[in-house]
Scaffold this motif. Structure first.
Motif, PDB file in Angstrom:
ATOM      1  N   GLY A  27     -39.525 -28.477  32.120  1.00  0.00           N
ATOM      2  CA  GLY A  27     -40.676 -29.629  32.026  1.00  0.00           C
ATOM      3  C   GLY A  27     -40.678 -30.138  30.605  1.00  0.00           C
ATOM      4  N   ASP A  75     -34.836 -36.469  30.504  1.00  0.00           N
ATOM      5  CA  ASP A  75     -35.735 -37.533  31.318  1.00  0.00           C
ATOM      6  C   ASP A  75     -36.287 -38.321  30.474  1.00  0.00           C
ATOM      7  OD1 ASP A  75     -35.224 -35.820  33.539  1.00  0.00           O
ATOM      8  OD2 ASP A  75     -36.353 -34.223  32.988  1.00  0.00           O
ATOM      9  N   THR A  78     -36.928 -41.820  32.095  1.00  0.00           N
ATOM     10  CA  THR A  78     -37.739 -42.149  33.031  1.00  0.00           C
ATOM     11  C   THR A  78     -39.459 -42.352  32.318  1.00  0.00           C
ATOM     12  OG1 THR A  78     -36.496 -40.547  34.248  1.00  0.00           O
ATOM     13  CG2 THR A  78     -38.406 -40.928  35.203  1.00  0.00           C
ATOM     14  N   HIS A  79     -39.379 -41.565  31.286  1.00  0.00           N
ATOM     15  CA  HIS A  79     -41.050 -41.717  30.435  1.00  0.00           C
ATOM     16  C   HIS A  79     -40.681 -43.235  29.919  1.00  0.00           C
ATOM     17  CE1 HIS A  79     -41.927 -37.352  29.967  1.00  0.00           C
ATOM     18  NE2 HIS A  79     -40.671 -37.278  30.646  1.00  0.00           N
ATOM     19  N   HIS A  94     -43.481 -34.179  32.970  1.00  0.00           N
ATOM     20  CA  HIS A  94     -42.635 -33.900  34.213  1.00  0.00           C
ATOM     21  C   HIS A  94     -42.681 -32.306  34.256  1.00  0.00           C
ATOM     22  CE1 HIS A  94     -39.497 -33.468  36.961  1.00  0.00           C
ATOM     23  NE2 HIS A  94     -38.543 -33.341  36.146  1.00  0.00           N
ATOM     24  N   THR A  95     -42.966 -31.812  35.503  1.00  0.00           N
ATOM     25  CA  THR A  95     -42.626 -30.368  35.591  1.00  0.00           C
ATOM     26  C   THR A  95     -41.942 -30.058  36.950  1.00  0.00           C
ATOM     27  OG1 THR A  95     -44.337 -29.519  37.173  1.00  0.00           O
ATOM     28  CG2 THR A  95     -44.947 -30.202  34.960  1.00  0.00           C
ATOM     29  N   HIS A  96     -41.583 -29.063  37.234  1.00  0.00           N
ATOM     30  CA  HIS A  96     -40.830 -28.503  38.452  1.00  0.00           C
ATOM     31  C   HIS A  96     -41.884 -27.335  39.059  1.00  0.00           C
ATOM     32  CE1 HIS A  96     -36.431 -29.513  38.484  1.00  0.00           C
ATOM     33  NE2 HIS A  96     -37.208 -30.515  37.711  1.00  0.00           N
ATOM     34  N   GLU A 141     -31.636 -41.428  35.086  1.00  0.00           N
ATOM     35  CA  GLU A 141     -32.793 -41.194  34.559  1.00  0.00           C
ATOM     36  C   GLU A 141     -33.705 -42.470  34.339  1.00  0.00           C
ATOM     37  OE1 GLU A 141     -30.340 -39.905  33.078  1.00  0.00           O
ATOM     38  OE2 GLU A 141     -30.348 -37.749  33.534  1.00  0.00           O
ATOM     39  N   PHE A 173     -43.536 -36.453  38.857  1.00  0.00           N
ATOM     40  CA  PHE A 173     -43.965 -36.901  37.137  1.00  0.00           C
ATOM     41  C   PHE A 173     -45.597 -37.052  37.430  1.00  0.00           C
ATOM     42  CE2 PHE A 173     -40.728 -37.871  34.276  1.00  0.00           C
ATOM     43  CZ  PHE A 173     -39.690 -37.534  34.964  1.00  0.00           C
TER      44      PHE A 173
END
Lengths: 231, 231, 231, 231
Positions: A27, A75, A78-79, A94-96, A141, A173
Motif C-alpha cells: 500500500g 504507483d 496515479t497519485h 492505495h491499499t490491497h 500507472e 484508491f
C-alpha cells in the motif's frame, strides 16, 4: 523540504498495517502541499521497520522526483493524476485491503446498503474498467489515474462526495482532506465491502438505503448544517 | 554447521504463527545451502516456545540427517524432493493456513483474479492430485514431493513463476529464493485464496485477470526490466 | 456530578474498540441514574485517545444537556427515548459492529438458532422498519427511538427479555442493567449474528432452537431459579 | 487437594480466550485425577481476571462437590458423565467457539475433508440430537452427557479416535489425554469447522478425504508406529 508533511505521510503509511488494511508493503499513502503544488509519497518496496520520515519522496504533478534519495512508490503517477485532476484532494491512499480488493476483482460497484456507508460516501462507490493493452503498455500507472478520472466524469460523481474508487481486477484508491481522513475513508470502505458481501448473501433482495436516509446521514456529517462531532 | 542458515530458518518458522499462517506447530520452513547441497529444517513437533536455533536439523538431498540431535519435520522428504528437482529454490514453506487449505480441500486450482496474485504468481496455482494407495504406503512424504514435480511438469509450469502448489485434501507448499520470500509467498497465497473465494461468491461471472495485466504486474516486479522496489 | 457513572461510561466506551465492536468512534455507550433521572453519554466524535472521564456529558430525558463542556453523541435522543419508555434500563449501547450491521442491512430479524442466543436473548431479535421521510426530517434521532419502542410494542416483546434491536439499514442498539452487561449483550449479539449467517449457509433447513431449550437456557441464567454463576 | 491439577485446569481455562475460542466466560475446562477418581473444574461465571487456581472446584463422578468455596461450572454434570462412561479421558473442554457452534446449530456432522482433520480426528465428528423435553426438565446437564454417550455408542465411534462431539443447537464438547491436548483438539475442531464450511461453498462436490489418507495421517501421529514428533 515539507518536513511536517513527510512526518504525516510516514505515520499514515505505518497506520495501514496497524489497521489491518495491508500486509508487508502492499500500500502507499501520499499527501499534497497546495502552496508548492508538490506531494510527498512513500518510497517503493521499503520495509516499514526500516523506513524513516526522511525516506519519503517529494514529487511534482508532472511525476518528477523533486527531492529524495529513494525511488517513489511505483504507483506515484496515479497519485499525481488524482491531485492534478480532482481539486482540493489533500491525501491519497492505495491499499490491497482484502474485502475492497474482493469487490475490485468482482468488477461490481459497491452499493450504499447502510448508514455506515452514507456517513462517508454519498452513493455507490464505482468500479473503474480494465485498462486496455495500449494503456497498459504506454504508461500503466499514469493511465490508471486517467481511468479513475474518466470513471468519475462519465458517472457524474463528485470525488468529494465519493472519495474512493475500485480499480477492476486490482484494488482501491481512496482519498481525503488529509492523511488521517484518507486512511479513515479506506477503513470505512473495507468495512462496508465486508458487510455488503454478507448482506447480499443473507438477503439477496435486501434493498439499498432509501435516498432520504442517505441524504440525512451524509448531511449530518458533511453537509452545510453538519452537527456530528464538536464543530 | 550452517549456523547463519539455522538462525534464518528458526526465525522464519516463528514467523508462521506471527503472521497468522499456522497455529501450534502446524507448519515448517527449510532453507537450502547451495555450496554444501544440504538443507536446514525445523525439528518435528517441537513447541515454538522451547525451540532454539541450534535445534534445527541439517539434512541432505537423500533425506538423511547430517547433523542434529532432534528428528527433522516428518515432511522433510517432501522438502528434499523440491530442492532436488526444482533448480535454485532457496527455501520451502509448508503451512495449513486456513484459506489455502480450504482451496486444497476443494481440489481446485487458484485462478489469477487480480493483481495481488499477479504481483507474485504468474498464472493459476495448481492443485496436485491425491496420492494413490501405493504411493501412500511406499514413502508418503517422498511421494508427495514427486506428485508436486509431476504436477508442474504435466502442466508446463515454471516453479519460479508460480512458487506454490496445493496438495489435494491437504494444504499448500510454497517456495522462494530465501526464507523471507518463501514466507511472504505463503502470506500472498493465503490472502488471494481468501479473496478469490468471496470474489466468486459476489460475482460468479467475475473474469480472471486479462493476460496483459497479468504480464504487466508480474514483469514490473520480477521481469528483466522490473521497476518495483529500490533495485 | 455523577462522577462514578461518568467513569463507568468512559470505560465502557473504550471497551467497544477493545472487544472488536467498533473502529474509530463509531459507537456510543450511555448509563442512566435512576435517582436523578439523568443519563451520562459519550461526547460526539471525540478521539478515544484524547477522551477523559470528565468529557462525558450529562443529559436529561427531555434531551437537554444538564452538564458538560462538549456536545453529546448525536444519537443522544435515541438513548433518551429508550430510558424514558422502557422501564429500568441501566445502560444503552450503540455500535456498527459488522455482523450485526450486516443483519440490519438485510432487514431480517435474528432468529434464535442456538443456546448462545438463548443464554442472553429470549427469542428473535427484531429488525425495526426504515424511518419515513417525515420522521427523518422531523427529529431523526428522536424518531429512531420511537421506532424502537413501536417495534417492541407491536411485536409484544419485553425489552428485558430481548435487550437489543436492529435498525433497518443502520445498525444495532443494545441495552442492559449496567454498562458492563449492555456491552456484553452487544458482544453476544455480534457473535450470534456471525454464527447465524453461516448456519443458514451451511444448512438452509437448519431449524431454530426448540422452545423448551430456549426456555431452559434463558431461565438457568435469568429466571427466578437461575443457577448459573455464583449467586 | 490436587493442587497441580488445579493449576493446570486454571491455565487451560485462561487459554480458551487467548486462543480465540471463547469470549468472556463462555467455556470451561476440567481435568480428571485417575487415582482419586475426582475431577477439577472451573467455577461458574467467574470473571477470568479475578479467578485464581485455588478457585477451581473438586467434584466426584456422582456430580458432588468434594472441595471448593465456589459453585462449579453449571455444565459440571456433563463433564462427570464423560469421565464416567468414556475410559481414560484426562480432560474435557466445552466452548462456544464460533465455527464449531455454527456446525452445531446446523445439525450436521463435520466430515473429514482434509489432513488437518485426519491428524487429530479419525473420521467425521458427530452431531448429537436435541434433548427431549423430558430430558431437559429432568437434569439437563447430566442428560446432555448421556446423549453424548448414546451418540458414540449408536454410531460405533471410539471416543479416543474422535475426541469431540457437537451438541445440536448448542456447541462442542472436546476431550483429550490432558488439558493441553484437550484445548488443542478444541482449536483443531474450530479450524476445520471454519475450513469445511468454505470448502463446501467453493466446491459443493468436493469429496471427503480418501480412507487411505485418513488412515495414514491419523496413524503417523497416533498409531502404534507413529513417527510425528520427538518420541
Amino acid at each position: 523540504m515539507l518536513e511536517t508533511l513527510k512526518s504525516e505521510v510516514y505515520k499514515a503509511n505505518l497506520e495501514l498495517p496497524q489497521r489491518g488494511l495491508i500486509k508487508y508493503t502492499w500500500g502507499n499513502v501520499s499527501a499534497f502541499d497546495k502552496a508548492s503544488q508538490l506531494f510527498v509519497i512513500k518510497p517503493s518496496g521499503v520495509n516499514y521497520d526500516e523506513m524513516e520520515p526522511e525516506d519519503m519522496v517529494v514529487c511534482n504533478l508532472n511525476c518528477e522526483v523533486v527531492e529524495g534519495k529513494l525511488k517513489p512508490s511505483s504507483d506515484m503517477p496515479t497519485h499525481a493524476v488524482i491531485y492534478k485532476k480532482f481539486d482540493d484532494i489533500g491525501s491519497v491512499v492505495h491499499t490491497h485491503s482484502p474485502w475492497a480488493t474482493t469487490w475490485s476483482q468482482s468488477g461490481l460497484e459497491v452499493p450504499a446498503m447502510g448508514t455506515t456507508h452514507a456517513d462517508t460516501f454519498y452513493g455507490a462507490i464505482p468500479c473503474a474498467r480494465f485498462l486496455t493493452p495500449e494503456e497498459i503498455n504506454k504508461n500503466y500507472e499514469y493511465e490508471t489515474g486517467n481511468v479513475i478520472i474518466e470513471t468519475f466524469k462519465e458517472k457524474h460523481i463528485n470525488p468529494h462526495e465519493v472519495p474512493a474508487v475500485l480499480l477492476r481486477g486490482h484494488a482501491p484508491f481512496v482519498w481525503g482532506d488529509d492523511c488521517q481522513s484518507a486512511v479513515m475513508n479506506a477503513v470505512v470502505l473495507e468495512e462496508i465491502c465486508k458487510m455488503n458481501i454478507f448482506t447480499r448473501q443473507l438477503n439477496p433482495f435486501a434493498q439499498t438505503l432509501p435516498q432520504e436516509i442517505l441524504d440525512k446521514h451524509f448531511e449530518r456529517k458533511h453537509g452545510a448544517n453538519a452537527y456530528y462531532g464538536q464543530k
